[in-house]
Design a protein around this motif. Structure first.
Motif, PDB file in Angstrom:
ATOM      1  N   ILE A  40       0.841  -1.185   0.000  1.00  0.00           N
ATOM      2  CA  ILE A  40       0.000   0.000   0.000  1.00  0.00           C
ATOM      3  C   ILE A  40       0.882   1.244   0.000  1.00  0.00           C
ATOM      4  O   ILE A  40       2.063   1.196   0.329  1.00  0.00           O
ATOM      5  N   GLY A  41       0.275   2.364  -0.359  1.00  0.00           N
ATOM      6  CA  GLY A  41       1.012   3.632  -0.386  1.00  0.00           C
ATOM      7  C   GLY A  41       0.232   4.648  -1.194  1.00  0.00           C
ATOM      8  O   GLY A  41      -0.551   4.274  -2.076  1.00  0.00           O
ATOM      9  N   GLY A  42       0.436   5.915  -0.905  1.00  0.00           N
ATOM     10  CA  GLY A  42      -0.257   6.961  -1.632  1.00  0.00           C
ATOM     11  C   GLY A  42       0.301   7.140  -3.034  1.00  0.00           C
ATOM     12  O   GLY A  42       1.257   6.465  -3.438  1.00  0.00           O
ATOM     13  N   ASN A  43      -0.298   8.055  -3.779  1.00  0.00           N
ATOM     14  CA  ASN A  43       0.203   8.359  -5.118  1.00  0.00           C
ATOM     15  C   ASN A  43       1.625   8.898  -5.022  1.00  0.00           C
ATOM     16  O   ASN A  43       1.928   9.757  -4.199  1.00  0.00           O
ATOM     17  N   GLY A  44       2.499   8.364  -5.867  1.00  0.00           N
ATOM     18  CA  GLY A  44       3.886   8.810  -5.848  1.00  0.00           C
ATOM     19  C   GLY A  44       4.746   8.147  -4.791  1.00  0.00           C
ATOM     20  O   GLY A  44       5.898   8.536  -4.592  1.00  0.00           O
ATOM     21  N   SER A  45       4.213   7.126  -4.139  1.00  0.00           N
ATOM     22  CA  SER A  45       4.975   6.461  -3.073  1.00  0.00           C
ATOM     23  C   SER A  45       6.018   5.495  -3.622  1.00  0.00           C
ATOM     24  O   SER A  45       6.947   5.111  -2.908  1.00  0.00           O
ATOM     25  N   GLY A  46       5.845   5.072  -4.892  1.00  0.00           N
ATOM     26  CA  GLY A  46       6.814   4.156  -5.500  1.00  0.00           C
ATOM     27  C   GLY A  46       6.266   2.777  -5.792  1.00  0.00           C
ATOM     28  O   GLY A  46       7.004   1.904  -6.256  1.00  0.00           O
ATOM     29  N   LYS A  47       4.967   2.563  -5.559  1.00  0.00           N
ATOM     30  CA  LYS A  47       4.375   1.227  -5.750  1.00  0.00           C
ATOM     31  C   LYS A  47       4.506   0.751  -7.196  1.00  0.00           C
ATOM     32  O   LYS A  47       5.021  -0.342  -7.457  1.00  0.00           O
ATOM     33  N   SER A  48       4.016   1.550  -8.129  1.00  0.00           N
ATOM     34  CA  SER A  48       4.049   1.142  -9.539  1.00  0.00           C
ATOM     35  C   SER A  48       5.477   1.056 -10.062  1.00  0.00           C
ATOM     36  O   SER A  48       5.801   0.181 -10.885  1.00  0.00           O
ATOM     37  N   THR A  49       6.326   1.952  -9.586  1.00  0.00           N
ATOM     38  CA  THR A  49       7.735   1.899  -9.992  1.00  0.00           C
ATOM     39  C   THR A  49       8.370   0.590  -9.559  1.00  0.00           C
ATOM     40  O   THR A  49       9.101  -0.048 -10.327  1.00  0.00           O
ATOM     41  N   LEU A  50       8.082   0.167  -8.333  1.00  0.00           N
ATOM     42  CA  LEU A  50       8.613  -1.097  -7.840  1.00  0.00           C
ATOM     43  C   LEU A  50       8.141  -2.260  -8.714  1.00  0.00           C
ATOM     44  O   LEU A  50       8.930  -3.127  -9.107  1.00  0.00           O
ATOM     45  N   MET A  51       6.858  -2.262  -9.046  1.00  0.00           N
ATOM     46  CA  MET A  51       6.299  -3.326  -9.874  1.00  0.00           C
ATOM     47  C   MET A  51       6.948  -3.332 -11.264  1.00  0.00           C
ATOM     48  O   MET A  51       7.281  -4.392 -11.806  1.00  0.00           O
ATOM     49  N   ASN A  52       7.151  -2.156 -11.834  1.00  0.00           N
ATOM     50  CA  ASN A  52       7.749  -2.056 -13.169  1.00  0.00           C
ATOM     51  C   ASN A  52       9.227  -2.436 -13.168  1.00  0.00           C
ATOM     52  O   ASN A  52       9.731  -2.989 -14.151  1.00  0.00           O
ATOM     53  N   LEU A  53       9.917  -2.165 -12.067  1.00  0.00           N
ATOM     54  CA  LEU A  53      11.317  -2.568 -11.967  1.00  0.00           C
ATOM     55  C   LEU A  53      11.428  -4.087 -11.896  1.00  0.00           C
ATOM     56  O   LEU A  53      12.296  -4.695 -12.538  1.00  0.00           O
ATOM     57  N   ILE A  54      10.560  -4.706 -11.125  1.00  0.00           N
ATOM     58  CA  ILE A  54      10.567  -6.166 -11.032  1.00  0.00           C
ATOM     59  C   ILE A  54      10.257  -6.782 -12.395  1.00  0.00           C
ATOM     60  O   ILE A  54      10.865  -7.773 -12.801  1.00  0.00           O
ATOM     61  N   SER A  55       9.307  -6.164 -13.117  1.00  0.00           N
ATOM     62  CA  SER A  55       8.882  -6.696 -14.418  1.00  0.00           C
ATOM     63  C   SER A  55       9.892  -6.432 -15.523  1.00  0.00           C
ATOM     64  O   SER A  55       9.818  -7.062 -16.586  1.00  0.00           O
ATOM     65  N   GLY A  56      10.807  -5.476 -15.317  1.00  0.00           N
ATOM     66  CA  GLY A  56      11.777  -5.157 -16.355  1.00  0.00           C
ATOM     67  C   GLY A  56      11.296  -4.116 -17.342  1.00  0.00           C
ATOM     68  O   GLY A  56      11.858  -3.987 -18.438  1.00  0.00           O
ATOM     69  N   VAL A  57      10.246  -3.361 -16.971  1.00  0.00           N
ATOM     70  CA  VAL A  57       9.759  -2.285 -17.850  1.00  0.00           C
ATOM     71  C   VAL A  57      10.869  -1.255 -18.055  1.00  0.00           C
ATOM     72  O   VAL A  57      11.042  -0.729 -19.153  1.00  0.00           O
TER      73      VAL A  57
END
Length: 261
Positions: A40-57
């Motif tokens: 969990i985390g607010g907007n801009g907390s890094g959630k989607s970035t973390l997911m994209n880094l794991i995925s290799g985006v």
């Protein structure tokens, strides 16, 4: 299973140094095999970035990502997909809307193969397996295998996408706010299905959600991100005793501390 070691990721869309934003700031995170982690985390907390880094985006600026001891930093998103299953927030992503449910399931089963699905054709045993899997959804889709996925409801598409993402039993299942676009009733159906699939296949799972109750109810570990840092990491009995109010309080305390810094 998954090791994220001292990862930093910044973005600068305009090219102006003043517009540089640190999405993740030197975070480390180890997730064991079989863990079901809600984030969990607010907007801009890094959630989607973390997911994209794991995925290799996109690659990290610093640090390393290891899956089963193998460093995957330099693997493309396509090559990294052999380790991962991912379900997105948008029910249209992760499927081919103009293809039938059967064709989509067959494509998912043959993911990573260089040969064409149409050259191979469909195998009867595959169709029988797909029918059994789809029956378990309880959505009546077993009689609609020839229907285009794009004609299904959002919840039906997410359920099919979840099945597709787990057909090959990925090492890590990534759920990127996969119920956010659904109504409450359908969201509950998909979340219960998610829990069932994860438990049956003993999948290592990371689920991003904005719903505090869902973050507490599902999974055995909860991580809160704030400002590109891990603010809170809780599991086991302590997690089970949490209330949504406890999480809101931590967010408020973090916001106050950030304003005073």
């Amino acid at each position: 299973m998954l090791k994220i070691e001292s990862i930093t990721k910044t973005f600068n869309i305009t090219g102006n140094e003043e517009d540089t934003r640190i999405a993740l700031d030197n975070i480390s995170l180890h997730i064991k095999e079989g863990e079901f982690v809600t984030i969990i985390g607010g907007n801009g907390s890094g959630k989607s970035t973390l997911m994209n880094l794991i995925s290799g985006v996109f690659p990290p600026d610093k640090g390393h990502i290891l899956i089963d001891g193998e460093c995957v930093d330099k693997l493309s998103e396509y090559k990294r997909a052999k380790y991962l299953g991912r379900v997105f927030q948008d029910p249209n992503l992760g499927t081919a809307p103009q293809m039938s449910v059967l064709e989509n399931m067959e494509l998912a089963l043959r993911r990573g193969s260089k040969r064409s699905i149409f050259k191979w054709g469909f195998k009867k045993e595959h169709k029988a397996m797909f029918i059994d899997l789809i029956k378990d959804l309880g959505l009546g889709l077993e009689s609609r295998l020839e229907q285009k996925v794009g004609l299904l409801s959002g919840g039906q598409r997410q359920a099919v996408t979840l099945l597709m993402a787990t057909l090959q039993r990925p090492k890590i299942l990534l759920l990127d706010e996969h119920t956010a676009a659904l109504d409450p009733k359908t969201s509950r159906i998909v979340l219960n299905l998610t829990e069932k699939v994860v438990k049956e296949q003993k999948l290592t799972t990371i689920m991003i959600t904005h719903n505090m109750k869902d973050a507490i109810k599902y999974g055995n570990r909860l991580i809160m991100l704030h400002g590109g840092h891990i603010l809170y990491d809780v599991s086991g009995e302590e997690k089970q005793k949490l209330l949504p109010e406890d999480l809101y309080k931590k967010f408020d305390e973090a916001d106050i501390a950030q304003e005073q810094a």
